[in-house]
Design an enzyme around this catalytic site. Sequence first.
Site, mmCIF file in Angstrom:
data_model
loop_
_atom_site.group_PDB
_atom_site.id
_atom_site.type_symbol
_atom_site.label_atom_id
_atom_site.label_comp_id
_atom_site.label_asym_id
_atom_site.label_seq_id
_atom_site.Cartn_x
_atom_site.Cartn_y
_atom_site.Cartn_z
ATOM 1 N N GLY A 13 0.771 -0.902 0.170
ATOM 2 C CA GLY A 13 0.007 0.004 -0.041
ATOM 3 C C GLY A 13 0.707 1.279 0.069
ATOM 4 O O GLY A 13 2.198 1.299 -0.312
ATOM 5 N N ALA A 15 2.265 2.887 2.241
ATOM 6 C CA ALA A 15 3.571 3.149 3.094
ATOM 7 C C ALA A 15 4.651 1.999 2.681
ATOM 8 O O ALA A 15 5.590 2.340 2.468
ATOM 9 C CB ALA A 15 3.133 2.544 4.543
ATOM 10 N N LYS A 34 0.291 -9.881 -0.461
ATOM 11 C CA LYS A 34 -0.081 -11.320 -0.457
ATOM 12 C C LYS A 34 -1.402 -11.351 -1.828
ATOM 13 O O LYS A 34 -1.711 -12.714 -1.920
ATOM 14 C CB LYS A 34 -1.010 -11.616 0.617
ATOM 15 C CG LYS A 34 -2.177 -10.714 1.035
ATOM 16 C CD LYS A 34 -2.589 -11.228 2.341
ATOM 17 C CE LYS A 34 -3.867 -10.285 2.931
ATOM 18 N NZ LYS A 34 -4.539 -10.699 4.255
ATOM 19 N N THR A 42 -5.186 1.420 0.493
ATOM 20 C CA THR A 42 -4.876 2.492 -0.039
ATOM 21 C C THR A 42 -5.611 2.733 -1.332
ATOM 22 O O THR A 42 -6.360 3.818 -1.474
ATOM 23 C CB THR A 42 -3.093 2.526 -0.330
ATOM 24 O OG1 THR A 42 -2.605 2.304 0.830
ATOM 25 C CG2 THR A 42 -2.860 3.714 -1.371
ATOM 26 N N GLN A 46 -10.964 7.360 -0.629
ATOM 27 C CA GLN A 46 -11.627 8.526 -1.316
ATOM 28 C C GLN A 46 -11.214 9.749 -1.102
ATOM 29 O O GLN A 46 -10.789 10.348 -1.855
ATOM 30 C CB GLN A 46 -13.064 8.207 -0.984
ATOM 31 C CG GLN A 46 -13.710 6.823 -1.624
ATOM 32 C CD GLN A 46 -15.048 6.723 -1.335
ATOM 33 O OE1 GLN A 46 -15.653 7.915 -0.949
ATOM 34 N NE2 GLN A 46 -15.723 5.310 -1.704
ATOM 35 N N GLY A 47 -11.427 10.296 0.257
ATOM 36 C CA GLY A 47 -11.418 11.634 0.463
ATOM 37 C C GLY A 47 -10.202 12.506 0.023
ATOM 38 O O GLY A 47 -10.158 13.362 -0.719
ATOM 39 N N GLU A 113 -13.009 18.106 5.488
ATOM 40 C CA GLU A 113 -13.570 16.845 6.155
ATOM 41 C C GLU A 113 -13.885 17.049 7.795
ATOM 42 O O GLU A 113 -13.483 18.097 8.175
ATOM 43 C CB GLU A 113 -12.939 15.465 5.794
ATOM 44 C CG GLU A 113 -12.825 15.287 4.419
ATOM 45 C CD GLU A 113 -11.802 14.055 4.186
ATOM 46 O OE1 GLU A 113 -11.015 13.583 4.950
ATOM 47 O OE2 GLU A 113 -11.795 13.688 2.886
ATOM 48 N N HIS A 241 -16.291 4.401 10.351
ATOM 49 C CA HIS A 241 -16.745 5.423 9.636
ATOM 50 C C HIS A 241 -18.398 5.715 9.461
ATOM 51 O O HIS A 241 -19.050 4.770 9.291
ATOM 52 C CB HIS A 241 -16.362 5.405 8.089
ATOM 53 C CG HIS A 241 -16.229 6.262 7.141
ATOM 54 N ND1 HIS A 241 -17.235 7.218 6.808
ATOM 55 C CD2 HIS A 241 -15.115 6.924 6.884
ATOM 56 C CE1 HIS A 241 -16.980 8.352 5.965
ATOM 57 N NE2 HIS A 241 -15.847 8.251 6.105
ATOM 58 N N ARG A 289 -15.291 11.891 13.744
ATOM 59 C CA ARG A 289 -15.974 10.567 13.428
ATOM 60 C C ARG A 289 -16.590 9.801 14.671
ATOM 61 O O ARG A 289 -17.612 9.185 14.190
ATOM 62 C CB ARG A 289 -15.056 9.672 12.828
ATOM 63 C CG ARG A 289 -14.759 10.083 11.403
ATOM 64 C CD ARG A 289 -13.979 8.946 10.671
ATOM 65 N NE ARG A 289 -13.851 9.538 9.232
ATOM 66 C CZ ARG A 289 -12.949 9.274 8.486
ATOM 67 N NH1 ARG A 289 -12.021 8.091 8.840
ATOM 68 N NH2 ARG A 289 -12.595 9.957 7.245
ATOM 69 N N HIS A 350 -13.762 0.609 9.915
ATOM 70 C CA HIS A 350 -13.079 1.440 8.885
ATOM 71 C C HIS A 350 -11.723 1.433 8.927
ATOM 72 O O HIS A 350 -10.653 1.367 7.859
ATOM 73 C CB HIS A 350 -13.695 2.880 8.447
ATOM 74 C CG HIS A 350 -12.929 3.709 7.604
ATOM 75 N ND1 HIS A 350 -13.113 3.368 6.116
ATOM 76 C CD2 HIS A 350 -12.123 4.852 7.641
ATOM 77 C CE1 HIS A 350 -12.449 4.483 5.556
ATOM 78 N NE2 HIS A 350 -11.778 5.142 6.332
ATOM 79 N N GLU A 374 -0.835 1.591 8.351
ATOM 80 C CA GLU A 374 -2.107 1.470 9.294
ATOM 81 C C GLU A 374 -1.854 0.217 10.484
ATOM 82 O O GLU A 374 -2.358 0.337 11.543
ATOM 83 C CB GLU A 374 -3.302 0.886 8.682
ATOM 84 C CG GLU A 374 -4.727 1.036 9.341
ATOM 85 C CD GLU A 374 -5.999 0.741 8.617
ATOM 86 O OE1 GLU A 374 -6.013 1.133 7.317
ATOM 87 O OE2 GLU A 374 -6.855 0.461 9.276
ATOM 88 N N ARG A 385 -8.775 8.726 15.082
ATOM 89 C CA ARG A 385 -8.144 9.477 13.940
ATOM 90 C C ARG A 385 -8.781 10.658 13.240
ATOM 91 O O ARG A 385 -9.851 10.435 12.832
ATOM 92 C CB ARG A 385 -7.826 8.323 12.756
ATOM 93 C CG ARG A 385 -6.932 8.835 11.588
ATOM 94 C CD ARG A 385 -6.614 7.809 10.668
ATOM 95 N NE ARG A 385 -7.971 7.364 10.101
ATOM 96 C CZ ARG A 385 -8.328 7.547 8.895
ATOM 97 N NH1 ARG A 385 -7.708 8.277 7.978
ATOM 98 N NH2 ARG A 385 -9.348 6.773 8.389
ATOM 99 N N LEU A 391 -3.347 8.284 5.100
ATOM 100 C CA LEU A 391 -2.544 8.107 4.109
ATOM 101 C C LEU A 391 -0.990 9.083 4.532
ATOM 102 O O LEU A 391 0.012 8.657 4.200
ATOM 103 C CB LEU A 391 -3.188 8.711 2.772
ATOM 104 C CG LEU A 391 -4.378 7.921 2.492
ATOM 105 C CD1 LEU A 391 -5.023 8.643 1.271
ATOM 106 C CD2 LEU A 391 -3.887 6.517 1.866
#
Length: 529
Positions: A13, A15, A34, A42, A46-47, A113, A241, A289, A350, A374, A385, A391
Amino acid sequence: MVYKTETLIAGSGVAGLFLALKLADFSEVTILTKTDISESNTRYAQGGIAGVFSDQDSFDKHIQDTLTAGDGLCEIETVKRVVQQGPSRIRELMEIGARFDRQPDGTLSLAREGGHSEHRILHAHDATGAEIERALVEAVRNHPKIKVMEHFFAVDLITQHHLGMYINRGFDGIECYGLYALELSTREVHTFIASQVVLATGGAGNVYANTTNPSIATGDGIAMALRAKARIANMEFCQFHPTALYEPGTRPAFLITEALRGKGAVLKNGWSKEPFMQKYDARLSLAPRDIVARAIDSEMKASGTDFVWLDATHIPEKELREEFPMIYEKCLEKGLDITKDMIPVVPAMHYLCGGIDTDAQGRTSIRNLFACGECSHTGLHGANRLASNSLLEGLVYAGIIAEFIKTHPIKPLQHSIPDWNDQNTLNTDEWVLISHNFKEVQNIMSNYVGIVRSNARLERAMRRIHLIYEETESFYQRYKLSPELCELRNVIACAYLIVKCAQIRKESRGLHFTTDYLEKREQVWNTFV
Ligand code: FAD
Ligand code: SIN
């Protein structure tokens, strides 16, 4: 077979891939992943990615928003580090090839956001993760010094335990020498020996029945680290989420980005169709959130509905279609025209705020073992968070680890590592036992360890998880490895850690809300040593 490399990264991803690119000119890098290289959390982001880029904004404001969302449990130095290093790492990501939306005058288009006091989210329409993953994968594939091994499933870390030494949790000289990985096409387990191993294996959404995470997110890195006796922290903080599309039985749940609320979409009660967030927080639908997800949960319970509405119909149609094309199209496929229809939404698991505990350099409590993204716990997120900080954390800590490895070369390993031992194990066709146990864990976690918890529910969850654990371990001792069995063991390990940490925290804070301890008590981390 035995493979040797200098730096071994598990996970592809943001990272893992960013780290590989930062390091490859200095160290021989192998990435194991995998499934195929692009599959990751990743890819579905979206946002966007948060960073201080506007003149109105400042590091102090981003730091303060992160701390407020984290509800008293963030590590202040980590927050400063990530916020302050963020913009330069994001620029490096753009140099690698990621393209973010811009205004007609060429400046970056910044969205807002929940929990953010400013517009600071860089995005590529509503499919930012796909753009980031595309750019990174392309760069990694074109880099002659990075070896990517797809469909290799990391199973367990190699430590002194595999050299015959007894290691318990209190021992602080544990060293990592590499890992064992299952090649999915041949079902053979190979030995990977490395000077340093980096876990970048992502989250664990599949511990729950309803999640926005793709099926790869089974907490493998965290479970491997637990088995190797690394320090794990704050696993009780599971972020639900607030707005996943309501589609019972669909996995993963399709996310309706928070940026839509940033654009003005309003949450409404499922029964009365009236706005309700004014009852819970002055920031309304853009509160952090944990608050919004709990408010939705409470509205659903009070009105007996299975979802609430997200109303975006007052936003000009052109803007909705241009800025949220993926959500517009996806909902249209389901018969919902978001320019005219309200969207039924529910909270879904999420993001995992806890994970493998790391220090300021991304080092875990095991020597030569690093973690980022993550699967790690850096102290950035505290008890909750802030949107689009994930990200960012992955990028910044991948950069930090790369710098550390470059400046701290490690001598090659002297020990000889035994092959994976699967003598006396059998092939099985009892797949149904594995899949039933998997679903059972997910249902236990969703029913008893969700948004609202209590002592009685946690006890019940722990008893049931323990039974499934025993059954699965005896299965594991007798049968050959399969990815399904590995994932089941890993999901059980993460479920255990979440429940255990939730039981230890005798207060309600951030994402951990329990009816037995409604007040906040002490600002401490739950470290599972
Ligand atoms: P991942 O991207 O999940 O990558 C993990 C990698 O490890 C994968 O390649 C996986 O295959 C591999 N792997 C796992 N186990 C093994 C194993 N045993 N062996 C080998 N390989 C393994 N965050 C934001 O900041 N902004 C957003 O807008 C945003 N939107 C999101 C939307 C959705 C739908 C989801 C699910 C998440 C979103 N997030 C967002 C969270 C964010 O996407 C993730 O936290 C982040 O991408 C994690 O990156 P990572 O590199 O740590 O892990
Ligand atoms: C979203 O787009 O709402 C997800 C953002 C995040 O998880 O940070």
